[in-house]
Design a protein around this motif. Structure first.
Motif, PDB file in Angstrom:
ATOM      1  N   ILE A   1       0.374  -1.387  -0.195  1.00 26.46           N
ATOM      2  CA  ILE A   1       0.249  -0.351  -0.559  1.00 26.46           C
ATOM      3  C   ILE A   1       0.886   1.240  -0.122  1.00 26.46           C
ATOM      4  CG2 ILE A   1      -1.844   1.473   1.145  1.00 26.46           C
ATOM      5  CD1 ILE A   1      -2.980  -0.962   2.308  1.00 26.46           C
ATOM      6  N   LEU A   2       0.985   2.027  -0.903  1.00 24.70           N
ATOM      7  CA  LEU A   2       1.237   3.363  -1.029  1.00 24.70           C
ATOM      8  C   LEU A   2       0.902   4.872  -0.864  1.00 24.70           C
ATOM      9  CD1 LEU A   2       3.837   4.988  -1.713  1.00 24.70           C
ATOM     10  CD2 LEU A   2       3.228   5.072  -4.399  1.00 24.70           C
ATOM     11  N   GLN A   3       0.726   4.859   0.270  1.00 20.39           N
ATOM     12  CA  GLN A   3      -0.538   5.872   0.731  1.00 20.39           C
ATOM     13  C   GLN A   3       0.202   7.037   0.517  1.00 20.39           C
ATOM     14  OE1 GLN A   3      -2.161   7.349   5.412  1.00 20.39           O
ATOM     15  NE2 GLN A   3      -3.591   5.337   3.950  1.00 20.39           N
ATOM     16  N   ALA A   4       0.096   8.220  -0.875  1.00 19.91           N
ATOM     17  CA  ALA A   4       0.610   9.334  -1.505  1.00 19.91           C
ATOM     18  C   ALA A   4      -0.014  10.125  -0.298  1.00 19.91           C
ATOM     19  CB  ALA A   4       0.562   8.633  -2.587  1.00 19.91           C
ATOM     20  N   ASP A   5       0.843  11.462  -0.373  1.00 23.22           N
ATOM     21  CA  ASP A   5       0.693  12.959   0.084  1.00 23.22           C
ATOM     22  C   ASP A   5      -0.241  13.586  -0.510  1.00 23.22           C
ATOM     23  OD1 ASP A   5       1.880  12.078   2.653  1.00 23.22           O
ATOM     24  OD2 ASP A   5       3.824  12.859   1.978  1.00 23.22           O
ATOM     25  N   SER A   6       0.276  13.766  -2.084  1.00 24.71           N
ATOM     26  CA  SER A   6      -0.652  14.066  -2.500  1.00 24.71           C
ATOM     27  C   SER A   6      -1.790  13.046  -3.692  1.00 24.71           C
ATOM     28  CB  SER A   6       0.451  14.986  -3.645  1.00 24.71           C
ATOM     29  OG  SER A   6       1.244  14.003  -4.063  1.00 24.71           O
ATOM     30  N   ARG A   7      -1.761  13.320  -4.733  1.00 22.42           N
ATOM     31  CA  ARG A   7      -2.617  12.386  -5.521  1.00 22.42           C
ATOM     32  C   ARG A   7      -1.961  11.432  -6.103  1.00 22.42           C
ATOM     33  NH1 ARG A   7      -7.267  11.863  -4.766  1.00 22.42           N
ATOM     34  NH2 ARG A   7      -7.422  10.756  -7.412  1.00 22.42           N
ATOM     35  N   LEU A   8      -2.552  10.346  -6.496  1.00 25.34           N
ATOM     36  CA  LEU A   8      -1.992   9.533  -7.264  1.00 25.34           C
ATOM     37  C   LEU A   8      -0.949  10.113  -8.344  1.00 25.34           C
ATOM     38  CD1 LEU A   8      -0.441   6.330  -6.545  1.00 25.34           C
ATOM     39  CD2 LEU A   8      -3.165   5.852  -7.962  1.00 25.34           C
ATOM     40  N   THR A   9      -1.853  10.840  -9.100  1.00 23.32           N
ATOM     41  CA  THR A   9      -1.514  11.259 -10.800  1.00 23.32           C
ATOM     42  C   THR A   9      -0.115  11.747 -10.279  1.00 23.32           C
ATOM     43  OG1 THR A   9      -3.150  13.512 -10.145  1.00 23.32           O
ATOM     44  CG2 THR A   9      -3.422  11.632 -11.145  1.00 23.32           C
ATOM     45  N   ASP A  10       0.150  12.829  -9.701  1.00 28.10           N
ATOM     46  CA  ASP A  10       1.855  12.693  -9.538  1.00 28.10           C
ATOM     47  C   ASP A  10       2.322  11.692  -8.909  1.00 28.10           C
ATOM     48  OD1 ASP A  10       0.519  15.551  -9.584  1.00 28.10           O
ATOM     49  OD2 ASP A  10       0.151  15.557  -7.168  1.00 28.10           O
ATOM     50  N   SER A  11       2.017  10.555  -8.298  1.00 33.95           N
ATOM     51  CA  SER A  11       2.805   9.913  -7.824  1.00 33.95           C
ATOM     52  C   SER A  11       2.846   8.546  -8.897  1.00 33.95           C
ATOM     53  CB  SER A  11       2.739   8.968  -6.594  1.00 33.95           C
ATOM     54  OG  SER A  11       2.864  10.049  -5.660  1.00 33.95           O
ATOM     55  N   GLY A  12       2.421   8.873 -10.385  1.00 39.31           N
ATOM     56  CA  GLY A  12       1.831   7.575 -10.859  1.00 39.31           C
ATOM     57  C   GLY A  12       2.940   6.869 -11.669  1.00 39.31           C
ATOM     58  N   ASP A  13       4.773   7.710 -12.032  1.00 39.76           N
ATOM     59  CA  ASP A  13       5.315   7.502 -12.469  1.00 39.76           C
ATOM     60  C   ASP A  13       6.152   6.812 -11.056  1.00 39.76           C
ATOM     61  OD1 ASP A  13       7.764   7.315 -14.619  1.00 39.76           O
ATOM     62  OD2 ASP A  13       8.704   8.122 -13.053  1.00 39.76           O
TER      63      ASP A  13
ATOM     64  N   PHE B   1      -2.955  -0.439  -7.910  1.00 40.23           N
ATOM     65  CA  PHE B   1      -4.465   0.007  -8.461  1.00 40.23           C
ATOM     66  C   PHE B   1      -4.726   1.013  -8.279  1.00 40.23           C
ATOM     67  CE2 PHE B   1      -4.981  -4.977  -9.196  1.00 40.23           C
ATOM     68  CZ  PHE B   1      -6.185  -4.652 -10.560  1.00 40.23           C
ATOM     69  N   ASP B   2      -5.458   1.841  -8.128  1.00 41.35           N
ATOM     70  CA  ASP B   2      -5.702   3.575  -7.326  1.00 41.35           C
ATOM     71  C   ASP B   2      -6.817   2.802  -6.646  1.00 41.35           C
ATOM     72  OD1 ASP B   2      -6.047   5.542  -6.817  1.00 41.35           O
ATOM     73  OD2 ASP B   2      -6.568   6.569  -8.700  1.00 41.35           O
ATOM     74  N   ASN B   3      -6.568   3.475  -5.027  1.00 41.68           N
ATOM     75  CA  ASN B   3      -7.467   3.020  -4.394  1.00 41.68           C
ATOM     76  C   ASN B   3      -7.786   4.205  -4.276  1.00 41.68           C
ATOM     77  OD1 ASN B   3      -5.509   3.617  -2.893  1.00 41.68           O
ATOM     78  ND2 ASN B   3      -5.939   2.237  -1.163  1.00 41.68           N
TER      79      ASN B   3
ATOM     80  N   LEU C   1      -0.501  -2.225  -4.187  1.00 40.17           N
ATOM     81  CA  LEU C   1       0.616  -3.339  -5.339  1.00 40.17           C
ATOM     82  C   LEU C   1       0.280  -5.042  -5.115  1.00 40.17           C
ATOM     83  CD1 LEU C   1       3.060  -0.977  -4.672  1.00 40.17           C
ATOM     84  CD2 LEU C   1       2.507  -0.973  -6.957  1.00 40.17           C
ATOM     85  N   TYR C   2      -0.508  -5.922  -6.141  1.00 43.52           N
ATOM     86  CA  TYR C   2      -0.403  -7.352  -5.711  1.00 43.52           C
ATOM     87  C   TYR C   2       0.831  -8.280  -6.487  1.00 43.52           C
ATOM     88  CZ  TYR C   2      -4.780  -5.709  -4.563  1.00 43.52           C
ATOM     89  OH  TYR C   2      -6.432  -5.978  -3.832  1.00 43.52           O
TER      90      TYR C   2
END
Length: 413
Positions: free
Chosen positions: A210-222, A236-238, A244-245
């Motif tokens: 589980i990646l719990q991002a500080d910002s929107r996932l779109t900023d962390s997509g790479d 998958f975006d949650n 991440l499976y």
């Protein structure tokens, strides 16, 4: 399905391994012979895919120990046992008729040799013995036997090192190799096969990150895409991060890669993993690991396994933090003090690993990685129930209050 075992040893040991497994259709051998044990690290670089590695003895294993840290399959060495020594001495007695006192012998464990000799001969007729330690030199082994033979103290050299045998024989000195016994070899191989099967089952366990991002996932997509590639994971975006499976084996392999560590550290947010027999259980464990990170604010990358042991993946071999209280004593402590299983697990490890029984709040804070005030709060919760006792004070400066000295008073082993 066959278990493929890589054999690393002398030419003669490899031949014997083939003979011993000739009628074992469940085993497939890949042979990597060497001339001297020091060549074993180089042979690991030529290693083809296999399920396990068996070294002919402790010497090639110790030479390759550093290289083995990056190889994700079980590796063991043949331990010299009483059967091999007894068979060798019996063969000498029958075919060469040389008494024990006429032998020079090198062994990996003197106790094993003594177990055989104590039952068969008085100590005054025992052979000259050289013990092979971790820092052995081939020249020292050869010199030990050569000196014993040339001085007349021994009539025959018995060596556990095939390279030493070759040196002695080429010098015209009488020598024999320690006999490899089929039953001992097959016992070691069977144990290794079981370990390989167990490790395979462990590596294929379901894992969720589980990646719990500080910002929107779109900023962390790479970053998510890079993590997924390195973990061989579906992602998958949650909403507030990504799932991440993958598998436990993929995580173990990825964590050793500098690219993975750099990517994980650059993620804006927290990343945690969970292992379970199902994806649901793995996800729950990942959420628990993430919850621990939020409360404790530790630095690292944490994984909670199916036994509720929490580990920092950046500290390979470090102590696990148990997030489940088991045992009557710890359960009682948790209920009375309201301390979490994670804190109790750390306190138990603290009690096991201290060089001295006495400690201060500063010592506890350093070990737990928390502030002194937090450590003092933990101590205050334990003091009323006498799970920690105050046993004195120490004064390290000319000014200031003396510091209390404590001792744990609950089972830690």
């Amino acid at each position: 399905m066959k278990t493929k075992i890589a054999i690393i040893g002398s030419e003669s040991f490899c031949r014997r391994a083939e003979e011993f497994t000739e009628h074992r259709p469940d085993i497939s051998l890949e042979l990597y012979p060497y001339e001297v044990p020091e060549q074993s690290p180089g042979l690991l670089k030529k290693l083809r895919p296999c399920d396990a590695i068996l070294f002919s003895g402790s010497l090639p294993y110790m030479a390759a120990e550093g290289a083995l840290k990056t190889i994700p399959v079980p590796a063991v060495y043949m331990k010299q046992d009483e059967t091999e020594i007894a068979a060798t001495l019996l063969s000498i007695a029958l075919h060469r008729r040389i008494p024990l006192s006429g032998l020079s012998i090198d062994v990996r464990d003197k106790t094993v040799l003594e177990n055989v000799l104590t039952a068969s001969a008085p100590s005054e007729v025992w052979p000259a013995v050289h013990v092979l330690d971790e820092k052995y030199r081939l020249e020292d082994i050869v010199a030990f036997h050569a000196d014993a033979l040339k001085s007349g103290c021994a009539r025959l050299a018995v060596t556990s090192v095939h390279a030493a045998y070759d040196r002695l024989v080429s010098s015209g000195l009488p020598a024999v190799k320690m006999i490899n016994v089929k039953s001992s070899f097959l016992k070691a191989v069977d144990a290794l096969c079981q370990e390989a099967l167990y490790q395979k089952s462990e590596t294929t366990k379901a894992a969720v990150g589980i990646l719990q991002a500080d910002s929107r996932l779109t900023d962390s997509g790479d970053i998510v895409n890079r993590l997924a590639r390195l973990l061989h994971a579906h992602h998958f975006d949650n909403g507030d991060g990504a799932l991440l499976y993958t598998t436990q084996g993929a995580i173990r392999a990825a964590v050793q890669l500098p690219e993975f560590q750099q990517t994980a550290r650059s993620a804006e947010g927290m990343l945690a993993f969970g292992i379970g027999h199902t994806l649901t259980a793995a996800k729950e464990n990942a959420e628990s690991a993430l919850g621990y990170m939020k409360v404790e604010h530790p630095d690292g990358l944490y994984l909670l396994d199916d036994k509720k042991n929490l580990r920092n993946l950046y500290k390979i071999g470090g102590d696990a933090i148990e997030l489940r209280v088991t045992g009557t004593a710890l359960t009682e402590i948790a209920e009375q003090t309201a301390l979490s299983p994670a804190v109790l697990s750390k306190l138990t490890s603290f009690g096991q690993n201290q060089n001295t029984l006495q400690f201060t709040a500063n010592d506890l804070a350093d070990y737990l990685g928390v502030s002194r005030r937090t450590a003092e709060r933990t101590i205050k919760k334990l003091l009323p129930f006498e799970y920690i006792r105050t046993i004195g004070e120490e004064m390290t400066y000319r000014q200031g209050r003396p510091r209390a000295v404590y001792e744990l008073n609950f089972p830690v082993y």
